[in-house]
Design a protein around this motif. Structure first.
Motif, mmCIF file in Angstrom:
data_model
loop_
_atom_site.group_PDB
_atom_site.id
_atom_site.type_symbol
_atom_site.label_atom_id
_atom_site.label_comp_id
_atom_site.label_asym_id
_atom_site.label_seq_id
_atom_site.Cartn_x
_atom_site.Cartn_y
_atom_site.Cartn_z
ATOM 1 N N LYS A 1 0.842 -1.189 0.000
ATOM 2 C CA LYS A 1 0.000 0.000 0.000
ATOM 3 C C LYS A 1 0.884 1.249 0.000
ATOM 4 C CE LYS A 1 -3.770 -2.271 2.493
ATOM 5 N NZ LYS A 1 -4.567 -2.328 3.748
ATOM 6 N N PRO A 2 0.427 2.325 -0.647
ATOM 7 C CA PRO A 2 1.238 3.544 -0.708
ATOM 8 C C PRO A 2 1.694 4.036 0.658
ATOM 9 C CG PRO A 2 -0.578 3.709 -2.247
ATOM 10 C CD PRO A 2 -0.802 2.440 -1.463
ATOM 11 N N SER B 1 7.705 -0.841 -9.549
ATOM 12 C CA SER B 1 6.724 -0.373 -8.565
ATOM 13 C C SER B 1 5.332 -0.285 -9.179
ATOM 14 C CB SER B 1 7.132 1.001 -8.038
ATOM 15 O OG SER B 1 6.100 1.558 -7.245
ATOM 16 N N VAL C 1 3.078 0.926 -6.963
ATOM 17 C CA VAL C 1 2.574 1.740 -5.853
ATOM 18 C C VAL C 1 2.172 3.114 -6.381
ATOM 19 C CG1 VAL C 1 3.047 2.633 -3.563
ATOM 20 C CG2 VAL C 1 4.152 0.527 -4.312
ATOM 21 N N ILE D 1 4.013 7.193 -5.868
ATOM 22 C CA ILE D 1 5.395 7.185 -5.378
ATOM 23 C C ILE D 1 6.351 7.280 -6.555
ATOM 24 C CG2 ILE D 1 7.139 5.870 -4.120
ATOM 25 C CD1 ILE D 1 4.900 6.960 -2.364
ATOM 26 N N ARG E 1 8.420 2.599 -12.810
ATOM 27 C CA ARG E 1 7.158 2.910 -12.139
ATOM 28 C C ARG E 1 6.000 2.593 -13.091
ATOM 29 N NH1 ARG E 1 5.464 9.054 -10.399
ATOM 30 N NH2 ARG E 1 3.285 8.633 -9.793
ATOM 31 N N GLY F 1 0.378 12.217 -4.279
ATOM 32 C CA GLY F 1 1.799 11.900 -4.421
ATOM 33 C C GLY F 1 2.663 12.800 -3.559
ATOM 34 N N LEU G 1 2.207 11.792 0.151
ATOM 35 C CA LEU G 1 2.908 10.543 0.466
ATOM 36 C C LEU G 1 4.405 10.776 0.565
ATOM 37 C CD1 LEU G 1 0.907 8.124 -1.834
ATOM 38 C CD2 LEU G 1 1.045 7.969 0.649
#
Length: 280
Positions: A77-78, A100, A102, A105, A122, A272, A275
């Motif tokens: 999870k982020p 990733s 996620v 991120i 990503r 983003g 986070l």
């Protein structure tokens, strides 16, 4: 096949990890002995995935699995990514490929936590991955090469279609295809309500609507024509389609969808930033 003989370790054992596993096994591009999956504490979930796929899913081999992997797929999870990577970074090395899934991120954020130059890819798949029909966008970090992109492309083509984008475009991808299934589901909900109010049974309405959407999507895909051209072909002057479209336009249907995508894109950027700031 870029994945042949590559050892892959999933960090995170949720629904997206399961969808990717299923896709790769369905396409026969990996074998169970080369795949491991781990999470922080849920042994029951690991046992589920071991039973389903035959992969290494033993919490006691977590560190060994991460250390020996050629490819690490981040699927936590982020909110957990910062603490998880900080806890596990000593098990990683610059020769591994980090992929990733996620949301929110950045590749730079991952690189900074790991503290070395491992290539990072990503990705932004969507929930249709569970049936092998995801629309996935991938972008590369600063040290990733063309070969790393091709490896990631092979992974995600097993669950649908793939496009390659610049990382600064991923927020827009989130607003369009990441969140897009929900927009379609809302459209179907509204069409079902209208169909029932017009006198059709609910079950029949659903069948007609789903096939209409599938057919329209295939027409767009197979013909390659602009949607405006196809729309005009369906719309006879003074006919039923024109009458319906006039109502949609009077209620701001097109403007609402554009605003929806722009707001979802902006929210992706906001989340983003939140986070990243919370883990620095």
């Amino acid at each position: 096949m870029y994945l042949r003989d590559k050892k892959i370790c999933f960090i995170g054992a949720g629904s997206m990890a399961e969808a990717i596993l299923a896709g790769m096994f369905n396409q026969k591009i990996i074998t169970p002995r080369n795949v491991s999956i781990t999470n922080r504490a849920n042994r029951f979930r690991l046992n589920e995935l071991f039973t389903k796929f035959g992969v290494v899913a033993d919490a006691d081999y977590r560190e060994q699995s991460i250390q020996e992997a050629d490819i690490l797929i981040l699927a936590m999870k982020p909110k957990d990514v910062g603490s998880a990577l900080s806890e596990l970074k000593h098990l990683t090395n610059p020769r591994q490929l980090i992929v990733s899934v996620v949301a929110g991120i950045t590749t730079d954020f991952i690189t900074n936590i790991l503290g070395h130059s491992a290539p990072v890819i990503r990705t932004m798949p969507n929930t249709s991955a569970t049936i092998g029909l995801s629309a996935t966008a991938i972008s590369s970090g600063i040290t990733a090469t063309d070969e790393h992109i091709l490896i990631a492309k092979e992974i995600f083509e097993s669950i649908g279609s793939v496009v390659i984008v610049e990382e600064n475009q991923l927020d827009a991808v989130t607003g369009v295809s990441g969140s897009g299934p929900a927009y379609i589901y809302l459209l179907v909900e509204a069409m079902q309500k209208g169909a029932v109010q017009a006198g059709l049974p609910a079950g029949m309405s659903r069948e007609l609507i789903l096939q209409t959407i599938i057919g329209a999507a295939e027409m767009l895909k197979e013909t390659g024509e602009d949607p405006a051209v196809l729309r005009e072909k369906v719309t006879s002057p003074g006919g039923t389609t024109q009458a319906g479209l006039e109502v949609l336009r009077s209620l701001g249907f097109e403007q609402a969808l554009v605003a929806c995508i722009l707001r979802a894109t902006e929210r992706s950027k906001e989340l983003g930033a939140i986070l990243s700031e919370s883990k620095t």
